[in-house]
Write a protein that holds these residues in place. Structure first.
Motif, short mmCIF file in Angstrom:
data_model
loop_
_atom_site.label_atom_id
_atom_site.label_comp_id
_atom_site.label_asym_id
_atom_site.label_seq_id
_atom_site.Cartn_x
_atom_site.Cartn_y
_atom_site.Cartn_z
N ALA A 10 -9.89 -64.43 -10.17
CA ALA A 10 -9.46 -63.07 -10.31
C ALA A 10 -8.26 -63.01 -10.67
O ALA A 10 -7.90 -62.03 -10.93
CB ALA A 10 -10.07 -62.60 -9.04
N ALA A 11 -7.35 -63.69 -9.72
CA ALA A 11 -5.88 -63.72 -9.64
C ALA A 11 -5.47 -63.83 -11.22
O ALA A 11 -4.48 -63.34 -11.85
CB ALA A 11 -5.21 -64.64 -8.83
N VAL A 12 -6.21 -64.75 -11.96
CA VAL A 12 -5.92 -65.05 -13.15
C VAL A 12 -6.06 -63.73 -14.22
O VAL A 12 -5.40 -63.50 -15.12
CB VAL A 12 -6.60 -66.27 -13.99
CG1 VAL A 12 -6.62 -66.42 -15.45
CG2 VAL A 12 -6.23 -67.41 -13.49
N ALA A 13 -7.23 -63.19 -13.88
CA ALA A 13 -7.43 -61.76 -14.53
C ALA A 13 -6.37 -60.62 -14.38
O ALA A 13 -5.99 -59.94 -15.32
CB ALA A 13 -9.03 -61.31 -14.00
N ASP A 14 -6.03 -60.64 -13.09
CA ASP A 14 -4.88 -59.74 -12.75
C ASP A 14 -3.65 -60.15 -13.54
O ASP A 14 -3.09 -59.17 -13.99
CB ASP A 14 -4.66 -59.82 -11.32
CG ASP A 14 -5.66 -59.41 -10.42
OD1 ASP A 14 -6.58 -58.46 -11.07
OD2 ASP A 14 -5.71 -59.60 -9.26
#
Length: 392
Positions: free
Chosen positions: A189-193
Motif C-alpha cells: 500500500a505504501a508502494v502504491a502511494d
C-alpha cells in the motif's frame, strides 16, 4: 532519428498523436494496479500456492516486459529469503525442478511461448505452479492442469511494460504467502502511494521545468547514457531504466551496479565518448567546424541512481556504498562527463525501487515522444525470426 523537440512534451495534441497507445496514462495507473493486486490477493487462497509449505526453490519464467518482475523477486529473495531463485523464461525448464519446487510463470497476455511451455512442463513434473497473466488463456490453463493458482490481470492495463507493478505486487504477495519473504499488504500500500506521488510529479500537464521526468528526458536527448545504481535496490532500477530507454525510447543504454561496475564505468570516463578533462565540461564546442573536423560523436552521460544518504549510526557497508558512489560521480564530473543524479526518498526497498523505476519509465516515454517516436511500437520487431513470434 529526428532531433529532440522539447515542445512536444507540453503540447497535448501533438503528444497524443505520437503516444497513440497513451503509455503515459498507463504508467500513471501503476499505483492502482498495486491496490487491485492487494484486493485480489485478499480474495484468493494463496495458501494453495505451494501446498501450504515453503518450497525448496523457486524458478521464475518471464520474458519481455514481464522479465523485470524476476529481477525484483531476485532482489527480495536474495536479501532475505531462505531459498534459491532462478530466472529464465525462454529456455527449457531447469532439470532440478521437481515436486518440492515452485514455478512462477508470468505473461501479461497469457500466451508467451516460454512461460506457458515451462508451466506445462512443471505440471508434468509435479511441481507447484503459480501463473500471473490474462484470464482464460493458455497460461491459466497450465495452472489449472497443475492444480496450481492463477492470478489474473484484466485487459485494461495496456502494454506489458506499463503493467510491471501489477505483476510485481501479485508475485510478491504470493511468494510471501509461501513463507519465502515477508512483505505485508501494508508495505505494498505504501508502494502504491509512492507510485501515485511520482505519477503526480511526472504528469503530462506538468510543464517541463517542474517535471523531473521531462527534465531527465531532455538531458538524455544529447547523451549516450550509462545508468548506474549505487546498491542492490538502485541496481534493479538501473537495469529497468536501461531496458526502457532501449525498448521505449530506442536509445542505446548500458547499466551497472556499484561496487561491481565501478571499474568499467571509470574506464569509460577516459574513453572516446568522454570529453577530455577541462574541455568545456563535457559541453559541445561551439568552435568546432563540422565540415573540417567532422561530426561530433555521441557524448557519454552518467545517470546515477542513489539510495538515501546513510545516517551517522548506519552500518559501515552503507557508508562505503555512499562513498563509492560519490567518488564515481566526482570522477565523472572531473572528466567532463555529464552526471545526472537522482536520489530516492527513505522507505522500504520496494518503495525506493518504485520511485526510481517510475522516473526512468516516464523519462523513457518522454524521450521517445520528444524524438517523434511512438513509445509503444518497435518497427521491425515482427520481421525477426523469433520462435513462434510469441507475445509477451
Amino acid at each position: 532519428m529526428a532531433p529532440f523537440d522539447e515542445t512536444l512534451l507540453d503540447d497535448e495534441g501533438r503528444r497524443r498523436a505520437i503516444d497513440r497507445a497513451d503509455l503515459l496514462r498507463a504508467l500513471a495507473g501503476a499505483g492502482a494496479q498495486v491496490r487491485e493486486a492487494i484486493t485480489l490477493a485478499a480474495e484468493s487462497d494463496l495458501a494453495r500456492v505451494a501446498g501450504g509449505e515453503r518450497p525448496r526453490a523457486v524458478h521464475v519464467a518471464a520474458v519481455g516486459g514481464a522479465e523485470s518482475v524476476s529481477t525484483v523477486l531476485d532482489l527480495l529473495i536474495s536479501r532475505s529469503g531462505p531459498v534459491l531463485l532462478t530466472c529464465d523464461g525462454s529456455g527449457p525448464l531447469p532439470g532440478w525442478v521437481g515436486p518440492l519446487d515452485l514455478v512462477v510463470a508470468i505473461s501479461l497476455s497469457g500466451r508467451a511461448e516460454g512461460p506457458v511451455r515451462q508451466a506445462r512442463e512443471a505440471a508434468r513434473r509435479g511441481a507447484h505452479v503459480l501463473t500471473i497473466g490474462a484470464a482464460d488463456s493458455p497460461l491459466s490453463g497450465a495452472a489449472a492442469a497443475a492444480h496450481g493458482v492463477h492470478l489474473p490481470i484484466g485487459p485494461g492495463v495496456g502494454h506489458s511494460r506499463t503493467a510491471l507493478w501489477g505483476m510485481v505486487a501479485r508475485a510478491v504477495l504470493a511468494i510471501s504467502a509461501c513463507g519465502i519473504i515477508d512483505i505485508r499488504p501494508m508495505v505494498l500500500a505504501a508502494v502504491a502511494d509512492r507510485l501515485d506521488e511520482q505519477a503526480e510529479r511526472f504528469r503530462p500537464d506538468a510543464e517541463y521545468f517542474v517535471n523531473p521526468a521531462k527534465v531527465l528526458a531532455t538531458d538524455l536527448s544529447g547523451l549516450t547514457p550509462v545508468v548506474l545504481g549505487d546498491g542492490p535496490v538502485t541496481g534493479v532500477a538501473a537495469q529497468r531504466t536501461s531496458a526502457m530507454l532501449a525498448r521505449t525510447a530506442r536509445t542505446p543504454a548500458t547499466w551497472g551496479r556499484l561496487p561491481d561496475a565501478a571499474a568499467q564505468v571509470v574506464a569509460c570516463l577516459s574513453g572516446p565518448y568522454a570529453s577530455p578533462a577541462g574541455e568545456t565540461g563535457g559541453a559541445h564546442d561551439v568552435f568546432t567546424d563540422p565540415y573540417l573536423d567532422g561530426p561530433s560523436g555521441p557524448r557519454l552521460g552518467l545517470v546515477l541512481l542513489r539510495d538515501p544518504v546513510p545516517s551517522e549510526d548506519a552500518d559501515h557497508a552503507e557508508h562505503e556504498r555512499h562513498n563509492t558512489a560519490q567518488s564515481v560521480a566526482d570522477r565523472a564530473t572531473s572528466s567532463g562527463v555529464r552526471v545526472l543524479e537522482h536520489m530516492a526518498a527513505p522507505g522500504h526497498d520496494l518503495e525506493r525501487l518504485a520511485e526510481l523505476v517510475a522516473l526512468g519509465d516516464f523519462a523513457a516515454v518522454y524521450l521517445a515522444v520528444g524524438h517523434g517516436l511512438d513509445p509503444a511500437s518497435v518497427p521491425g520487431l515482427f520481421d525477426l525470426h523469433l520462435p513462434r513470434k510469441a507475445t509477451e
